[in-house]
Design an enzyme around this catalytic site. Structure first.
Site, mmCIF file in Angstrom:
data_model
loop_
_atom_site.group_PDB
_atom_site.id
_atom_site.type_symbol
_atom_site.label_atom_id
_atom_site.label_comp_id
_atom_site.label_asym_id
_atom_site.label_seq_id
_atom_site.Cartn_x
_atom_site.Cartn_y
_atom_site.Cartn_z
ATOM 1 N N ASP A 31 14.259 2.922 13.371
ATOM 2 C CA ASP A 31 13.696 2.786 12.060
ATOM 3 C C ASP A 31 14.195 3.716 11.002
ATOM 4 O OD1 ASP A 31 10.713 0.871 11.558
ATOM 5 O OD2 ASP A 31 11.460 2.424 10.104
ATOM 6 N N LEU A 33 12.413 4.277 8.345
ATOM 7 C CA LEU A 33 10.896 4.813 7.868
ATOM 8 C C LEU A 33 11.072 4.545 6.396
ATOM 9 C CD1 LEU A 33 10.168 7.927 9.757
ATOM 10 C CD2 LEU A 33 9.392 5.705 10.324
ATOM 11 N N PHE A 71 13.592 -6.311 14.139
ATOM 12 C CA PHE A 71 12.328 -6.725 13.388
ATOM 13 C C PHE A 71 12.716 -5.790 11.840
ATOM 14 C CE2 PHE A 71 10.198 -6.261 17.240
ATOM 15 C CZ PHE A 71 9.350 -7.599 17.248
ATOM 16 N N ARG A 74 13.612 -5.877 4.877
ATOM 17 C CA ARG A 74 12.785 -5.724 3.846
ATOM 18 C C ARG A 74 12.141 -7.054 3.662
ATOM 19 N NH1 ARG A 74 12.750 -1.201 0.223
ATOM 20 N NH2 ARG A 74 14.180 0.294 1.091
ATOM 21 N N THR A 115 11.985 -16.286 9.443
ATOM 22 C CA THR A 115 10.766 -16.492 8.628
ATOM 23 C C THR A 115 10.699 -17.971 8.054
ATOM 24 O OG1 THR A 115 9.823 -15.961 6.598
ATOM 25 C CG2 THR A 115 12.303 -15.661 6.818
ATOM 26 N N TYR A 139 14.945 -13.096 -0.204
ATOM 27 C CA TYR A 139 14.585 -12.776 1.239
ATOM 28 C C TYR A 139 14.611 -13.986 2.039
ATOM 29 C CZ TYR A 139 10.960 -12.319 4.614
ATOM 30 O OH TYR A 139 10.347 -12.288 6.020
ATOM 31 N N ARG A 221 -1.897 -22.043 3.960
ATOM 32 C CA ARG A 221 -1.038 -21.191 4.823
ATOM 33 C C ARG A 221 -1.382 -21.446 6.383
ATOM 34 N NH1 ARG A 221 1.417 -21.840 0.971
ATOM 35 N NH2 ARG A 221 2.397 -20.216 -0.481
ATOM 36 N N GLY A 283 6.963 -18.989 -7.001
ATOM 37 C CA GLY A 283 7.759 -19.136 -5.828
ATOM 38 C C GLY A 283 6.785 -19.469 -4.461
HETATM 39 N N1 UDP Z 1 -2.513 -14.790 -2.443
HETATM 40 C C1 UDP Z 1 -3.793 -14.518 -3.348
HETATM 41 N N2 UDP Z 1 -4.193 -13.287 -3.679
HETATM 42 C C2 UDP Z 1 -3.516 -12.241 -3.025
HETATM 43 C C3 UDP Z 1 -2.575 -12.289 -2.143
HETATM 44 C C4 UDP Z 1 -1.979 -13.660 -1.869
HETATM 45 O O1 UDP Z 1 -4.197 -15.670 -3.834
HETATM 46 O O2 UDP Z 1 -3.984 -11.103 -3.415
HETATM 47 C C5 UDP Z 1 -2.105 -16.239 -2.087
HETATM 48 C C6 UDP Z 1 -0.632 -16.247 -2.330
HETATM 49 O O3 UDP Z 1 -0.446 -16.921 -3.571
HETATM 50 C C7 UDP Z 1 -0.477 -17.427 -1.355
HETATM 51 C C8 UDP Z 1 -1.373 -16.948 -0.168
HETATM 52 O O4 UDP Z 1 -2.268 -16.431 -0.684
HETATM 53 O O5 UDP Z 1 -0.706 -18.633 -1.758
HETATM 54 C C9 UDP Z 1 -0.585 -16.214 1.101
HETATM 55 O O6 UDP Z 1 -0.105 -15.120 0.678
HETATM 56 P P1 UDP Z 1 0.509 -14.074 1.457
HETATM 57 O O7 UDP Z 1 1.100 -13.214 0.406
HETATM 58 O O8 UDP Z 1 -0.438 -13.500 2.349
HETATM 59 O O9 UDP Z 1 1.714 -14.691 2.320
HETATM 60 P P2 UDP Z 1 2.967 -15.843 2.021
HETATM 61 O O10 UDP Z 1 2.534 -16.924 2.189
HETATM 62 O O11 UDP Z 1 3.253 -15.418 0.715
HETATM 63 O O12 UDP Z 1 3.971 -15.331 3.036
#
Ligand code: UDP
Length: 322
Positions: A31, A33, A71, A74, A115, A139, A221, A283
């Site tokens: 790593d 770091l 793992f 970025r 991912t 990403y 999600r 996004g």
């Molecule tokens: N989200 C939010 N407030 C925050 C962080 C995330 O509303 O402070 C929302 C974000 O827009 C997404 C969901 O929570 O719809 C999950 O976001 P996260 O960044 O945890 O994971 P992602 O799905 O982007 O990988």
């Protein structure tokens, strides 16, 4: 087995490295770091500090490694849009250096952290491994390119590779005397940010978008406990087959909205957790839910921990890490 864990000073890499140690494997962490923490490397693992380009060959060559769990990456979508070159260099460039070092050292098994971002905006839900991959940010594009490289190295060089496509990882490892959890310097993820409000480190949680085409208007999600994710890595390691590249989604198959997650956090912490509507984060797809049927049937994996367990473990970790 003797295993090299790249990125083992990070959240997911650190948890999986700890589980591998507890399963009796020898673990060396590589790593740089840049985003990880030296004290997140689990006790019992040796840390080599360096980038994959600088150090992978020196670590792997002649050292008798059986496999690599990769793992190191970025992983901030927003940063990747601002600095695409950094993501292509750190994610794809360094992964190619690692694959090269593996070839030269005769190590031909790899489990890779891919991912859900490789799919982009899904056409249908739940997402299958055979669905189109159209990443919407550098990403996801850089991770997809690594998946493609693994497939070619499998076909042309006999590599045995497994790409695990994570959906939303949460929770912490609090077993066998281990305490490993999420501690990002820049925290963008929902659950740790909600818990910061319960800890008194922030006043309110920001809800990014309430006008999505979902039941309560907030994004949905698929959350997976990091311990269940680690179990999948151990199964994937055993399933690496020379000349074959396999891809598996990793999620629970259930979607939870931002509002539902905040509500579970309120129940677990007993804190009111004020939430405030904000504009959409650019996004963000409305719904991202995995079909994990493939890994369930091919490797016998099954998630054991629900959203409440993820929040409870993340909360226990956040309180201890203060
Ligand atoms: N989200 C939010 N407030 C925050 C962080 C995330 O509303 O402070 C929302 C974000 O827009 C997404 C969901 O929570 O719809 C999950 O976001 P996260 O960044 O945890 O994971 P992602 O799905 O982007 O990988």
């Amino acid at each position: 087995m003797k295993l090299l864990v790249t990125g083992g000073a990070g959240y997911v890499g650190g948890v999986v490295a700890a589980q591998l140690l507890d399963a009796g494997h020898e673990v060396v962490v590589l790593d740089d770091l840049s985003t990880g923490h030296a004290d997140a490397v689990p006790e019992g693992a040796r840390l080599v500090r360096g980038t994959l380009r600088e150090a992978a060959f020196g670590v792997l060559d002649g050292a008798g490694f059986d496999a690599v769990l990769h793992f190191a990456a970025r992983s901030l979508v927003g940063e990747s849009v601002e600095k695409p070159g950094l993501y292509w260099d750190k994610n794809l460039g360094e992964s190619l250096a690692l694959l090269d070092a593996m070839r030269r050292a005769g190590v031909n098994r790899i489990v890779f952290s891919s991912t859900a971002a490789t799919y982009g905006e899904p056409e249908s839900t739940p997402i299958l491994e055979t669905d189109p991959t159209r990443p919407t940010n550098p990403y996801g594009a850089s991770k997809l390119a690594i998946d493609t490289a693994l497939a070619e190295y499998a076909r042309l060089h006999g590599l045995g590779g497994v790409s695990l496509r994570y959906f939303n990882v949460a929770g912490a490892l609090l077993e066998g005397g281990r305490v490993q959890g999420e501690r990002h310097t820049v925290e963008t993820h929902l659950i740790p940010n909600v818990l910061k409000v319960a800890l008194g480190e922030r006043e309110k949680v920001m809800v990014f978008g309430e006008d999505y085409p979902t039941p309560d208007g907030t994004c949905v999600r698929d959350y997976i406990h990091v311990v269940d994710l680690g179990v999948a890595h151990q199964l994937a390691l055993e399933a690496c087959e020379p000349g074959v590249h396999q891809i598996f989604n990793l999620g629970n198959g259930n979607g939870f909205s931002v509002r539902e997650v905040i509500e579970v956090c309120r129940e677990v912490t007993g804190h009111a957790i004020p939430a405030e509507p904000h504009p959409r984060r650019s996004g963000d797809p409305a719904v991202l839910v995995a079909s994990s049927d493939k890994i369930r049937s091919a490797l016998g994996w099954k998630p054991e921990r629900d959203l409440r367990a993820m929040v409870a473990d993340a909360w226990a970790f956040a309180q201890r890490a203060r």
